[in-house]
Write a protein that holds these residues in place. Structure first.
Motif, PDB file in Angstrom:
ATOM      1  N   LYS A 152      -0.305  -7.056   6.108  1.00 48.44           N
ATOM      2  CA  LYS A 152       0.500  -5.977   5.748  1.00 48.44           C
ATOM      3  C   LYS A 152       0.272  -5.611   4.210  1.00 48.44           C
ATOM      4  O   LYS A 152      -0.146  -6.512   3.422  1.00 48.44           O
ATOM      5  CB  LYS A 152       1.882  -6.546   5.746  1.00 48.44           C
ATOM      6  CG  LYS A 152       2.316  -6.604   7.170  1.00 48.44           C
ATOM      7  CD  LYS A 152       2.705  -5.313   8.100  1.00 48.44           C
ATOM      8  CE  LYS A 152       3.988  -4.430   7.450  1.00 48.44           C
ATOM      9  NZ  LYS A 152       4.174  -3.331   8.434  1.00 48.44           N
ATOM     10  N   GLY A 153       0.374  -4.429   3.762  1.00 48.39           N
ATOM     11  CA  GLY A 153       0.172  -4.034   2.211  1.00 48.39           C
ATOM     12  C   GLY A 153       1.377  -3.508   1.682  1.00 48.39           C
ATOM     13  O   GLY A 153       2.281  -3.105   2.487  1.00 48.39           O
ATOM     14  N   THR A 154       1.495  -3.418   0.521  1.00 54.66           N
ATOM     15  CA  THR A 154       2.372  -2.691  -0.322  1.00 54.66           C
ATOM     16  C   THR A 154       2.091  -1.634  -1.100  1.00 54.66           C
ATOM     17  O   THR A 154       1.044  -1.876  -1.961  1.00 54.66           O
ATOM     18  CB  THR A 154       3.179  -3.781  -1.250  1.00 54.66           C
ATOM     19  OG1 THR A 154       3.512  -4.799  -0.183  1.00 54.66           O
ATOM     20  CG2 THR A 154       4.462  -3.243  -2.124  1.00 54.66           C
ATOM     21  N   PHE A 155       2.643  -0.479  -1.175  1.00 55.27           N
ATOM     22  CA  PHE A 155       2.361   0.552  -1.836  1.00 55.27           C
ATOM     23  C   PHE A 155       3.007   0.820  -3.157  1.00 55.27           C
ATOM     24  O   PHE A 155       4.149   0.836  -3.172  1.00 55.27           O
ATOM     25  CB  PHE A 155       2.675   1.926  -1.030  1.00 55.27           C
ATOM     26  CG  PHE A 155       2.177   3.196  -1.539  1.00 55.27           C
ATOM     27  CD1 PHE A 155       0.787   3.497  -1.524  1.00 55.27           C
ATOM     28  CD2 PHE A 155       3.023   4.026  -2.289  1.00 55.27           C
ATOM     29  CE1 PHE A 155       0.187   4.657  -1.968  1.00 55.27           C
ATOM     30  CE2 PHE A 155       2.474   5.366  -2.651  1.00 55.27           C
ATOM     31  CZ  PHE A 155       1.096   5.511  -2.669  1.00 55.27           C
ATOM     32  N   LYS A 156       2.469   0.645  -4.200  1.00 53.32           N
ATOM     33  CA  LYS A 156       3.007   0.410  -5.733  1.00 53.32           C
ATOM     34  C   LYS A 156       2.288   1.788  -6.640  1.00 53.32           C
ATOM     35  O   LYS A 156       0.922   1.813  -6.757  1.00 53.32           O
ATOM     36  CB  LYS A 156       2.996  -0.863  -6.248  1.00 53.32           C
ATOM     37  CG  LYS A 156       3.630  -1.670  -5.598  1.00 53.32           C
ATOM     38  CD  LYS A 156       3.470  -3.157  -6.218  1.00 53.32           C
ATOM     39  CE  LYS A 156       4.483  -4.227  -5.709  1.00 53.32           C
ATOM     40  NZ  LYS A 156       4.390  -5.397  -6.260  1.00 53.32           N
ATOM     41  N   ASN A 157       3.215   2.291  -7.210  1.00 56.27           N
ATOM     42  CA  ASN A 157       2.555   3.194  -8.247  1.00 56.27           C
ATOM     43  C   ASN A 157       1.605   4.288  -7.669  1.00 56.27           C
ATOM     44  O   ASN A 157       0.604   4.613  -8.429  1.00 56.27           O
ATOM     45  CB  ASN A 157       2.037   2.544  -9.516  1.00 56.27           C
ATOM     46  CG  ASN A 157       3.027   1.584 -10.115  1.00 56.27           C
ATOM     47  OD1 ASN A 157       4.107   2.188 -10.217  1.00 56.27           O
ATOM     48  ND2 ASN A 157       2.686   0.358 -10.796  1.00 56.27           N
TER      49      ASN A 157
END
Length: 206
Positions: free
Chosen positions: A138-143
């Motif tokens: 799982k990945g996290t979308f930031k900025n």
């Protein structure tokens, strides 16, 4: 009275008797033309022999000088095959690694990317998953972006990245394996951006 003739004095020792002519002087011996020519020929032959001996000595001396000078030049110029003492072992004991070998020792990686605009929804801004057929993460979308890497597994059947919007937005995604890149795009609603590279039959990625 006796008739006596007046006595004439006797000649001394080594003198001619009186009344006799002296011995005529002998003419000087004449040298014949043959003798003169013979002596001249002998002189010329002797002169030629002397010149030949001198020439042989000079040429022999010059040849010896040339040979000695050539030997000196050869001795002065070091041979290409000669190596400095004590350097051969050091060079052989420390082999230098070639650039190709250094590249082969570096481990290859797979790069996953997601970028764009994605307003947050009920489940967040984006739902991102990435990995291979045997490893999903799982990945996290930031900025406005996401990036991750994984070591390349040659036994993997495929590598992919998926990013689902949560109501609205416009995003792009990509996966890169061994210099090969595959891209995807999604816009609006709950659409999914998907990019995948599969292992080919010949070992490449497509």
């Amino acid at each position: 009275m006796s008739n006596q003739y007046p006595q004439q004095p006797q000649p001394g020792w080594g003198q001619q008797p009186y009344g006799q002519p002296p011995f005529p002087p002998q003419p000087p011996k004449k040298t014949g033309p043959g003798k003169i020519i013979g002596l001249g020929c002998l002189g010329i032959v002797g002169l030629i022999v002397v010149i030949g001996i001198i020439g042989a000595l000079v040429s022999g001396g010059s040849d010896s000088k040339k040979s000695s000078s050539s030997n000196d030049v050869k001795a002065a110029v070091p041979s290409k095959s000669s190596k400095p003492a004590g350097t051969g072992k050091a060079q052989s004991s420390e082999p230098k690694a070639s650039p190709t070998k250094a590249k082969k020792t570096q481990k290859k990686t797979v790069v996953f990317k997601v970028w764009g605009t994605a307003p947050a929804g009920a489940l967040g801004s984006l739902d991102i998953t990435y990995g291979s057929d045997s490893d999903t993460r799982k990945g996290t979308f930031k900025n406005g972006k996401f990036e991750a890497t994984l070591p390349l597994n040659k036994e993997a059947m495929y590598y992919n990245v998926m990013a689902q919007l949560q109501g609205s937005g416009d995003i792009n995604c990509s996966v890169t394996v061994d210099g090969k890149t595959k891209k995807g795009h999604a816009s609006g609603g709950y659409n999914i951006c998907d990019a995948q590279l599969s292992s080919g039959l010949l070992g490449g990625w497509e």
